[in-house]
Design a protein around this motif. Sequence first.
Motif, short mmCIF file in Angstrom:
data_model
loop_
_atom_site.label_atom_id
_atom_site.label_comp_id
_atom_site.label_asym_id
_atom_site.label_seq_id
_atom_site.Cartn_x
_atom_site.Cartn_y
_atom_site.Cartn_z
N ASN A 41 0.83 -1.22 0.00
CA ASN A 41 0.00 0.00 0.00
C ASN A 41 0.85 1.26 0.00
N GLY A 42 2.19 1.09 -0.09
CA GLY A 42 3.08 2.23 -0.17
C GLY A 42 3.52 2.78 1.17
N LYS A 43 3.12 2.13 2.25
CA LYS A 43 3.53 2.56 3.58
C LYS A 43 4.29 1.43 4.26
N ILE A 44 5.57 1.69 4.56
CA ILE A 44 6.45 0.67 5.12
C ILE A 44 6.78 1.03 6.57
N GLY A 45 6.80 0.03 7.43
CA GLY A 45 7.18 0.23 8.82
C GLY A 45 8.38 -0.61 9.20
N LEU A 46 9.09 -0.20 10.23
CA LEU A 46 10.24 -0.94 10.74
C LEU A 46 10.04 -1.24 12.22
N SER A 47 10.39 -2.46 12.64
CA SER A 47 10.26 -2.86 14.03
C SER A 47 11.35 -3.86 14.37
N GLY A 48 11.78 -3.88 15.64
CA GLY A 48 12.75 -4.89 16.05
C GLY A 48 13.60 -4.44 17.21
N VAL A 49 14.34 -5.40 17.77
CA VAL A 49 15.16 -5.21 18.96
C VAL A 49 16.64 -5.24 18.58
N SER A 50 17.46 -4.49 19.31
CA SER A 50 18.91 -4.53 19.20
C SER A 50 19.35 -4.09 17.79
N TYR A 51 20.06 -4.94 17.05
CA TYR A 51 20.51 -4.56 15.71
C TYR A 51 19.34 -4.05 14.88
N LEU A 52 18.18 -4.70 15.01
CA LEU A 52 17.00 -4.34 14.22
C LEU A 52 16.41 -3.01 14.68
N ALA A 53 16.84 -2.53 15.83
CA ALA A 53 16.44 -1.19 16.28
C ALA A 53 17.50 -0.16 15.91
N ILE A 54 18.78 -0.52 16.06
CA ILE A 54 19.88 0.41 15.74
C ILE A 54 19.76 0.92 14.32
N MET A 55 19.49 0.00 13.39
CA MET A 55 19.43 0.40 11.98
C MET A 55 18.24 1.29 11.67
N GLN A 56 17.21 1.26 12.52
CA GLN A 56 16.06 2.13 12.26
C GLN A 56 16.44 3.60 12.37
N TRP A 57 17.30 3.94 13.33
CA TRP A 57 17.74 5.35 13.44
C TRP A 57 18.45 5.77 12.15
N LEU A 58 19.36 4.92 11.69
CA LEU A 58 20.18 5.28 10.54
C LEU A 58 19.36 5.30 9.25
N ILE A 59 18.48 4.32 9.09
CA ILE A 59 17.65 4.28 7.88
C ILE A 59 16.67 5.44 7.85
N ALA A 60 16.00 5.69 8.97
CA ALA A 60 15.00 6.75 9.02
C ALA A 60 15.63 8.12 8.73
N ALA A 61 16.90 8.30 9.11
CA ALA A 61 17.56 9.58 8.87
C ALA A 61 17.80 9.83 7.39
N THR A 62 17.74 8.79 6.55
CA THR A 62 17.86 8.98 5.11
C THR A 62 16.53 9.40 4.49
N GLN A 63 15.46 9.40 5.27
CA GLN A 63 14.12 9.83 4.86
C GLN A 63 13.60 9.13 3.61
#
Length: 437
Positions: free
Chosen positions: A31-53
């Motif tokens: 539907n064009g809307k993607i979410g990210l979820s997870g613990v530890s490594y799977l959380a660390i990468m969310q900060w970095l990925i989200a910063a690329t917008q």
Amino acid sequence: QSEGDATYWGHEEARDGHDLIEWAGVQEWSNGKIGLSGVSYLAIMQWLIAATQPPHLAAINPWEGLSDMYREFAFHGGIPETFFTPIWQKSISYSVNRVEDLPAMMKEHPLFDDYWATKVADFSRINVPAFVVASWADQGLHLRGTLHAFDRIASKDKWLVVHGRKKWENYHQPDSVEKQRAFFDRFLKGIDNDVPQWPKVRLEVRDRYYVGKSRNENEWPLARTKYKKLFLDARNGSLKTAPIKAHSQARYDAPGDESRSPAAYREERAQFDYVFRETTELTGHMKLRLWVEAVGADDMDLFIAIQKFDQHDKYVPFAAFSALEDGPVALGWLRASHRELDVKRSTPQQPWLLHRRQLKLNPGVPTPVEIEIWPSGTRFTAGEKLRVVVQGSDVYKYARWIVLARHPKTINAGAHVIHTGGKYDSHLLIPVVPHKK
């Protein structure tokens, strides 16, 4: 088994995540809307990925993920972590091409430089809805960075939960799963639910292992916190509410070789106690200011633990990391030569170390250092005791198969001296939280 080199927790991997989200966002099943979820490594990468917008990224759910690899994983207070890091390296070194060698890079880059800067996200660029979770139990790994990132991200819609339990277990609890489902229903599917009415912050104040009460708050850090100094008195190993007039010293041996027997290490510490006269909540950052001297050395590694004891002087345990059940209230670390502060980022309760150069100690000269104690949320009732432990090696030691932050190789030699009283204002700054009115 993919092509390319394996690099970790950096901008290159963030760009890979960006591309993956944009691919998924235009598939016919999306539907064009993607979410990210997870613990530890799977959380660390969310900060970095989200910063690329990524345009198709609609929401993130970092469930305990550090956000500064240098300060929170590789070098605690400037002391290299050499216990968990080699285990972690071995567990991720699977690629058909090259693999980033983190222990080797730690040796090549012992100070914070451009290499480590590529592993920190630009939090001001994170603006998607965020449901963030942290745990007081993750001293030495994800706690500090999760709370720091929550405070810094630019997201208008953001919520924080802080608990005192084991992270993986907490993530999979049925009530946690339902919170995740409700969050993503709102921001991925557009379902009208009660997520916008969630409290901005919900945190647990612990009494002991897996015993505590949670409540709602409006912000983090808590605006009504009152900071109080407890002054160290080396004459009797106590903490006092008023400055100490008489100068005295606490001294302990601090060998750098951890191969010595555990029995010997029990004596190599200084400790200072404070007994609460009334029920007191300590939630937030603590800071330990010490006047220190290294006898026979020009540097020193300091390891700090904040502990709780009940009215009968029995140790009160807490959850620690993802598996342990006898942990502290909080921990702190400092290599004295890394004591230089970033004056713009430091606050009275949270010193921020630059880690840009080494400032060696002068022989026989007491030197002031400020040690960040990682945040915690703990209730002390009348008659219960807070203890500050200072020593030259990790306060908590376990068998090698227990995965946690450890620093078995230090630069210590000779003896450490802590000066208290008189002009030496060694003290612990504690975050006292008044009851809500």
